[in-house]
Write a protein that holds these residues in place. Structure first.
Motif, PDB file in Angstrom:
ATOM      1  N   THR B 104      -6.710   0.718   5.540  1.00  0.00           N
ATOM      2  CA  THR B 104      -6.726   2.167   5.362  1.00  0.00           C
ATOM      3  C   THR B 104      -5.368   2.623   4.876  1.00  0.00           C
ATOM      4  O   THR B 104      -4.335   2.244   5.428  1.00  0.00           O
ATOM      5  CB  THR B 104      -7.061   2.867   6.686  1.00  0.00           C
ATOM      6  OG1 THR B 104      -8.376   2.465   7.086  1.00  0.00           O
ATOM      7  CG2 THR B 104      -7.007   4.374   6.525  1.00  0.00           C
ATOM      8  N   ILE B 105      -5.366   3.443   3.829  1.00  0.00           N
ATOM      9  CA  ILE B 105      -4.119   3.938   3.243  1.00  0.00           C
ATOM     10  C   ILE B 105      -3.859   5.359   3.721  1.00  0.00           C
ATOM     11  O   ILE B 105      -4.777   6.179   3.798  1.00  0.00           O
ATOM     12  CB  ILE B 105      -4.204   3.911   1.711  1.00  0.00           C
ATOM     13  CG1 ILE B 105      -4.301   2.481   1.216  1.00  0.00           C
ATOM     14  CG2 ILE B 105      -3.015   4.586   1.076  1.00  0.00           C
ATOM     15  CD1 ILE B 105      -4.325   2.379  -0.292  1.00  0.00           C
ATOM     16  N   TYR B 106      -2.603   5.635   4.032  1.00  0.00           N
ATOM     17  CA  TYR B 106      -2.182   6.964   4.453  1.00  0.00           C
ATOM     18  C   TYR B 106      -1.254   7.524   3.377  1.00  0.00           C
ATOM     19  O   TYR B 106      -0.254   6.892   3.022  1.00  0.00           O
ATOM     20  CB  TYR B 106      -1.469   6.880   5.798  1.00  0.00           C
ATOM     21  CG  TYR B 106      -2.343   6.333   6.899  1.00  0.00           C
ATOM     22  CD1 TYR B 106      -2.515   4.954   7.066  1.00  0.00           C
ATOM     23  CD2 TYR B 106      -3.029   7.191   7.760  1.00  0.00           C
ATOM     24  CE1 TYR B 106      -3.336   4.446   8.057  1.00  0.00           C
ATOM     25  CE2 TYR B 106      -3.852   6.683   8.763  1.00  0.00           C
ATOM     26  CZ  TYR B 106      -4.000   5.312   8.897  1.00  0.00           C
ATOM     27  OH  TYR B 106      -4.818   4.818   9.880  1.00  0.00           O
ATOM     28  N   PHE B 107      -1.609   8.704   2.893  1.00  0.00           N
ATOM     29  CA  PHE B 107      -0.876   9.308   1.786  1.00  0.00           C
ATOM     30  C   PHE B 107       0.095  10.386   2.253  1.00  0.00           C
ATOM     31  O   PHE B 107      -0.158  11.089   3.229  1.00  0.00           O
ATOM     32  CB  PHE B 107      -1.849   9.953   0.795  1.00  0.00           C
ATOM     33  CG  PHE B 107      -2.525   8.977  -0.115  1.00  0.00           C
ATOM     34  CD1 PHE B 107      -3.654   8.299   0.288  1.00  0.00           C
ATOM     35  CD2 PHE B 107      -2.021   8.739  -1.385  1.00  0.00           C
ATOM     36  CE1 PHE B 107      -4.284   7.395  -0.552  1.00  0.00           C
ATOM     37  CE2 PHE B 107      -2.649   7.838  -2.239  1.00  0.00           C
ATOM     38  CZ  PHE B 107      -3.776   7.168  -1.819  1.00  0.00           C
ATOM     39  N   GLY B 108       1.175  10.516   1.499  1.00  0.00           N
ATOM     40  CA  GLY B 108       2.027  11.676   1.627  1.00  0.00           C
ATOM     41  C   GLY B 108       1.434  12.836   0.850  1.00  0.00           C
ATOM     42  O   GLY B 108       0.377  12.703   0.208  1.00  0.00           O
ATOM     43  N   GLU B 109       2.118  13.976   0.893  1.00  0.00           N
ATOM     44  CA  GLU B 109       1.610  15.168   0.227  1.00  0.00           C
ATOM     45  C   GLU B 109       1.881  15.156  -1.274  1.00  0.00           C
ATOM     46  O   GLU B 109       1.360  15.985  -2.011  1.00  0.00           O
ATOM     47  CB  GLU B 109       2.232  16.425   0.852  1.00  0.00           C
ATOM     48  CG  GLU B 109       1.827  16.660   2.288  1.00  0.00           C
ATOM     49  CD  GLU B 109       0.384  17.090   2.459  1.00  0.00           C
ATOM     50  OE1 GLU B 109       0.005  17.463   3.567  1.00  0.00           O
ATOM     51  OE2 GLU B 109      -0.409  17.062   1.473  1.00  0.00           O
ATOM     52  N   GLY B 110       2.708  14.237  -1.714  1.00  0.00           N
ATOM     53  CA  GLY B 110       2.961  14.109  -3.148  1.00  0.00           C
ATOM     54  C   GLY B 110       4.196  14.861  -3.614  1.00  0.00           C
ATOM     55  O   GLY B 110       4.632  15.835  -2.987  1.00  0.00           O
TER      56      GLY B 110
END
Lengths: 111, 116
Positions: B104-110
């Motif tokens: 599972t990948i966890y993303f930042g807000e960009g």
């Protein structure tokens, strides 16, 4: 390069209706995941289905996987306006953490 | 638990100028990704790190893009010089790698980049 392709590109439904999005991919996979992205935000993981699974449920989400057709579908039941977002499928090719995303389906749920 | 932290959140620069993005992954996550997302499209992988090693940078335009992951934790992505076509959202993500729950990948807000 993109691995998956979602279909349709855009979907507009009324609140309470079901939304179905499809994903097709090209190579063998270890698992397939669905992510959601609200406008201007990062992606959030929704559900993962392994290559040896055919169906999985999580709340109002139902995911199916057909490895013979290299396709998956995401069903959102009893949709809400808050479900309005873009939905992406991502594939993990052969379990080496190589995650590739499709172009996404933009879902609009009208209140 | 803190999520993936990225900075800056927004950046506007003139073409030919340099720009750098910073990412702090979730503690303990060995795998770090940089993706680029153009408007209306899905994330495109630029580079993937396993600890401090770049194991997949085949999509990174190496003539102007560079990345590093210091001590296998924080990472920076640099563009020099920037071109108009580099305008996009640069997403950093991390994952604990393969496990019982899969990758599972966890993303930042960009980081939203506009090149003018």
């Amino acid at each position: 390069s993109q691995q998956g392709e979602e279909d349709p590109q855009a979907l507009s439904i009324q609140e309470g209706e079901n939304a179905t999005m499809n994903c097709s991919y090209k190579t063998s996979i270890n698992n397939l995941q669905w992510y959601r992205q609200n406008s201007g935000r990062g992606l959030v993981h929704l559900i993962l289905i392994r290559s040896n699974e055919r169906e999985k449920h999580s709340g109002r989400l139902r995911v199916t996987l057909d490895t013979s057709k290299k396709s998956s579908s995401l069903l959102i039941t009893a949709s809400r306006a808050a479900d309005t977002a873009s939905y992406f499928c991502a594939t993990d090719r052969s379990g080496n953490n190589d995650m590739r995303f499709g172009a996404g389906t933009r879902l609009t749920v009208k209140p | 638990e803190a999520g993936v932290v990225q900075s800056p959140r927004y950046k506007i620069i003139e073409k030919k100028q340099p720009v750098a993005f910073w990412c702090n992954p979730i503690s303990g996550h060995n795998t770090l990704y940089w993706y680029r997302q153009n408007l209306g499209q899905g994330p495109e992988l630029l580079i993937r790190y396993e600890n401090e090693e770049a194991v997949d940078d085949s999509q990174l335009p190496k003539d102007r893009f560079s990345a590093e992951r210091l001590k296998g934790v924080d990472s920076t992505l640099k563009i020099q010089p920037a071109e108009l076509g580099d305008s996009a959202v640069y997403l950093c993500a991390s994952s604990p790698g393969q496990g019982a729950s899969g990758n599972t990948i966890y993303f930042g807000e960009g980081s939203w980049l506009t090149v003018v």
